[in-house]
Scaffold this motif. Structure first.
Motif, PDB file in Angstrom:
ATOM      1  N   LEU A 268      -3.522  -7.874  -1.051  1.00  0.00           N
ATOM      2  CA  LEU A 268      -3.601  -7.524   0.237  1.00  0.00           C
ATOM      3  C   LEU A 268      -2.573  -8.714   0.981  1.00  0.00           C
ATOM      4  N   SER A 269      -1.483  -8.033   1.298  1.00  0.00           N
ATOM      5  CA  SER A 269      -0.383  -8.822   1.749  1.00  0.00           C
ATOM      6  C   SER A 269      -0.320 -10.215   1.011  1.00  0.00           C
ATOM      7  N   PHE A 294      -0.643   7.648   4.048  1.00  0.00           N
ATOM      8  CA  PHE A 294      -1.354   7.354   2.706  1.00  0.00           C
ATOM      9  C   PHE A 294      -1.794   8.341   2.330  1.00  0.00           C
ATOM     10  N   TRP A 328       2.008   4.976  -2.833  1.00  0.00           N
ATOM     11  CA  TRP A 328       0.614   5.452  -2.268  1.00  0.00           C
ATOM     12  C   TRP A 328       0.662   5.510  -0.702  1.00  0.00           C
ATOM     13  N   GLY A 329       1.444   4.487   0.006  1.00  0.00           N
ATOM     14  CA  GLY A 329       1.567   4.468   1.415  1.00  0.00           C
ATOM     15  C   GLY A 329       2.849   4.095   1.781  1.00  0.00           C
ATOM     16  N   ILE A 340       2.132   0.606   0.297  1.00  0.00           N
ATOM     17  CA  ILE A 340       1.198   0.673  -0.665  1.00  0.00           C
ATOM     18  C   ILE A 340       1.778   1.282  -2.029  1.00  0.00           C
ATOM     19  N   ARG A 342       0.794   1.504  -6.559  1.00  0.00           N
ATOM     20  CA  ARG A 342       0.060   1.329  -7.547  1.00  0.00           C
ATOM     21  C   ARG A 342       1.114   1.369  -8.799  1.00  0.00           C
ATOM     22  N   CYS A 355      -0.809  -3.932  -1.389  1.00  0.00           N
ATOM     23  CA  CYS A 355      -0.487  -3.438  -0.040  1.00  0.00           C
ATOM     24  C   CYS A 355       0.239  -4.457   0.670  1.00  0.00           C
ATOM     25  N   GLN A 356       1.184  -3.977   1.665  1.00  0.00           N
ATOM     26  CA  GLN A 356       2.002  -4.756   2.472  1.00  0.00           C
ATOM     27  C   GLN A 356       1.677  -4.350   4.072  1.00  0.00           C
ATOM     28  N   LEU A 359      -4.470  -4.432   5.734  1.00  0.00           N
ATOM     29  CA  LEU A 359      -5.748  -3.555   5.610  1.00  0.00           C
ATOM     30  C   LEU A 359      -6.968  -4.647   5.725  1.00  0.00           C
ATOM     31  N   ARG A 384      -8.907   2.768   8.410  1.00  0.00           N
ATOM     32  CA  ARG A 384      -8.538   1.499   7.426  1.00  0.00           C
ATOM     33  C   ARG A 384      -9.699   1.574   6.524  1.00  0.00           C
ATOM     34  N   ILE A 391      -8.770   3.099  -2.458  1.00  0.00           N
ATOM     35  CA  ILE A 391      -8.350   1.990  -3.285  1.00  0.00           C
ATOM     36  C   ILE A 391      -9.194   1.398  -4.262  1.00  0.00           C
TER      37      ILE A 391
END
Length: 750
Positions: A268-269, A294, A328-329, A340, A342, A355-356, A359, A384, A391
């Protein structure tokens, strides 16, 4: 060691498990240990004392910082597949000691200290011995994360571990574990790395707790020093990386080692970046609201607004990629930045979703500076959570809610002791020979506090004449309720339950025989089968104000002749309860026809349901109401608006609570009913129109291709009036719905 084992946060040992080793098996262990030592292998098995504790099971098998002084160099924890542990609890035999109370070597010689003897040629250590204390500290460190499922195999089963390449490979890999069997009943660990920021850990923990089944997993922080030095790799089901600062090369390597072993990672970031990916900084995007596309596992596309982290992913050249990289995103725009992804890593099935977009950041975060930004992100908040749930599910976690708690006893409360006595006397007169009050949907049994709800048959609720003893004032406070309730009749006798199927069912069987002066109201902290208009399910978590109020209205009265108005009055009472509080007047609460409570014209935060029964000359009405007070996610609540108002105006308005607002809502409703009975619709419509969202709205009737009309107001019966080119049409609330997003009035299908 139970008396002297000290741990953080008040944790205490739960079990000490003894493993009895046969003498032949012990010799085998010693021989294997000596053989392993001569080959300088990494796995070491040390001789264990006979009939001594071989493992300690702690009440929380989680990483915790613990300083241990004087740990011998020979003590270590060796990691094995399936979470098993080898405890290296002693170094090579030490030289003989001569001071009193200290022990000699392990060749069977008698020590000087009386009572400190070595049995069967092995140490029996006491707390008076310095060497023993060192050994004890070593053992505690080694078993700090042990639990029932990772006690080492017994010696006669030890043949399965061989010093072979195949065996080593098995030890190093635990791929395919999505939710390990845990015979001790303790949930597997989800570790959250947020650097040294515990405030950020608390936020991430709360977020995850809203997404996953918290009865199945235990959430713990992983601090930087722990990540580098302590043996957490095999006891962790999921590693969440959510630190703002960049990872050091050592941490990056450590987390990659976890992936190599088949671990699962959620980024997460985070700056964590396995092989196959590069991070590119885009500072202009940092903390800016962007549109995210997404793709779910079923190929469904979700479009939502989110905060950008200021970094995006770029694939490395194909010859540098060691695993799969799936998009994915991505952000909207010409660049279609990857935010996003995987990735798979290693031969053991390691997997990461990185993820960047933030979320993890709530719409009311300090990162969100404007009210417009708050509104945009709040409208995407439910999506969100849907993305996060998708995920987490892909990483092997269960996001299905655990079973709802069973119904709790129903307590009889009152703002007036005399009124409570009259209600209980009336209720006893309605009981059958078994002490039961039976109705089609509820069966109540008047019980003593000693009789537990669990002792009653299914479908029977215990009715207790005393208030609950263990309820916190933040959940429900009768004194505060009485203080804010200013009515002649309504809401003065309460049925209170912490958990109940629906408050509507509690009153439905009582209302036809109930004396009017009782003013009965049912209040619950949680409903497990709440329902709304048209049979809609009503999600009712903690923090939501929920009640059903019994009201009697003569058919011949003004309101009796316009009974659909009652739902409008109830919704208006909720808004007035908040917006007439000093300082809270500017909170943008609105009314949406026919029975919804909205933030502005953007998001629903409550609703009203009215059921009516006619008996003789009287309407018996149950007004069911629920509105979000402090339950911010996944949509919006009143206290979200309070926080946003304080930020924009520099005020310090206190958060509101359900008890306060339920009492004020009932007070306002009684006054609105009285005004309507005296003066008719004209007494309440100006106030209603000031709070509703529809004035001048142009709508389509019945379908997207239907005739266009303009909303005029409510007619004398409480129906919605719309004006088309030819005529004014009244639309009944029952069977019709107002779609705010499409400005469409359409037939509602239940």
């Amino acid at each position: 060691m139970e008396d002297r084992l000290q741990m953080e946060n008040g944790l205490v040992p739960e079990k000490i498990v003894s493993v009895l080793l046969q003498e032949s098996a012990l010799r085998e262990l010693i021989e294997k240990r000596q053989s392993a030592s001569s080959k300088q292998t990494e796995q070491r098995v040390q001789p264990l004392p006979l009939n001594t504790p071989a493992a300690i099971v702690l009440s929380e098998p989680s990483p915790r910082e613990q300083e241990v002084d004087g740990v011998p160099q020979g003590s270590e924890l060796t990691e094995h597949r399936k979470g098993s542990l080898n405890l290296s609890v002693a170094s090579e035999p030490t030289a003989q000691r001569t001071s009193e109370g200290e022990c000699r070597d392990s060749h069977g010689k008698e020590p000087k200290a009386a009572g400190h003897r070595h049995m069967e040629g092995h140490h029996l250590h006491l707390s008076s011995c310095h060497e023993c204390l060192e050994l004890e500290h070593s053992t505690i460190l080694s078993v700090k994360y042990a639990s029932i499922e990772n006690i080492p195999d017994l010696p006669h089963d030890y043949d399965c571990v061989e010093d072979s390449d195949e065996g080593t490979e098995e030890v190093e890999c635990f791929a395919g574990q999505s939710k390990r069997v845990n015979v001790s009943g303790k949930p597997p660990n989800v570790l959250v790395y947020t650097g040294s920021c515990m405030e950020r850990f608390d936020a991430i923990r709360c977020l995850l707790a809203e997404c996953i089944d918290t009865d199945s997993y235990a959430l713990y922080p992983l601090r930087p020093q722990q990540a580098l030095s302590e043996p957490w790799l095999e006891s962790t089901l999921l590693l969440v990386l959510a630190a703002d600062e960049a990872l050091t090369p050592q941490l990056q390597e450590r987390f990659l080692a976890y992936l190599d072993k088949g671990g699962k990672v959620l980024g997460l970031s985070s700056t964590f970046s396995p092989a196959g990916l590069n991070l590119v900084v885009k500072e202009a995007q940092r903390n800016q609201i962007c549109r995210l596309s997404f793709t779910k596992a079923d190929s469904t596309e979700l479009e939502l607004s989110a905060l950008a982290s200021g970094r995006v992913y770029v694939r490395e050249p194909a010859d540098c990629v060691t695993g799969e990289v799936e998009l994915w995103g991505e952000l909207h725009g010409d660049a279609k930045d990857m935010v996003i992804v995987r990735v798979t890593h290693g031969a053991c099935g390691g997997e990461a979703v990185l993820c960047q977009v933030r979320l993890e950041t709530a719409p009311d975060s300090q990162h969100v500076q404007s009210s417009d930004g708050f509104e945009v992100l709040k409208m995407s908040n439910a999506l969100r959570y849907e993305v996060l749930t998708e995920i987490l599910t892909s990483l092997g976690l269960s996001c299905e809610l655990s079973q709802m708690p069973p119904p709790s006893p129903v307590h009889v409360l009152s703002t007036c002791p005399e009124l409570k006595g009259r209600f209980l006397k009336w209720l006893e007169s309605q009981m059958d020979k078994e002490g039961m009050f039976r109705s089609p949907k509820t069966c109540l049994k008047l019980s003593s506090s000693a009789e537990l709800q669990t002792d009653l048959p299914e479908g029977v609720l215990a009715l207790l004449p005393d208030p609950p003893t263990e309820l916190s004032s933040e959940q429900f406070n009768l004194q505060a309720y009485s203080h804010h309730l200013h009515t002649h009749t309504l809401g003065r006798t309460l049925l209170f339950a912490e958990v109940t199927p629906t408050t509507m069912d509690l009153l439905e069987g009582l209302m036809l025989q109930l004396p009017e002066e009782m003013g009965l109201i049912a209040v619950a902290l949680r409903q497990t089968k709440g329902r709304g208009r048209g049979g809609n399910a009503w999600l009712s978590p903690l923090g939501c104000a929920m009640f059903t109020l019994h009201v009697q209205v003569p058919i011949s009265s003004s309101l009796g002749q316009s009974i659909p108005f009652l739902q409008h009055l109830a919704a208006l009472a909720v808004v007035e309860a908040v917006c007439t509080l000093p300082g809270y007047e500017k909170l943008d609460l609105r009314l949406k026809w026919p029975n919804d409570i909205y933030y502005s014209n953007l998001m629903k935060l409550g609703g009203v349901l009215v059921n009516s029964t006619v008996m003789g000359p009287t309407f018996h009405l149950l007004i069911g109401c629920g509105f979000n007070v402090s339950n911010s996610n996944p949509t919006i609540c009143i206290n979200d608006l309070v926080v946003q108002h304080n930020r924009e105006h520099g005020s310090n308005l206190e958060p509101l609570n359900p008890t306060h607002l339920i009492a004020r809502t009932v007070t306002h409703l009684e006054k609105l009913i009285a005004d309507f009975q005296e003066k008719g619709p004209a007494a309440v419509l100006p106030l209603y129109y000031r709070r509703w969202v529809h004035s001048g709205t142009r709508v389509k009737l019945w379908s997207e291709d239907g005739p266009e009309a303009e909303v005029v107001g409510l007619d004398d019966h409480g129906f919605l009036q719309v004006k088309s080119e030819k005529e004014v049409v009244s639309v009944q609330p029952d069977g019709n719905s107002f779609d705010m997003l499409r400005n469409l009035i359409m037939t509602k299908h239940s």
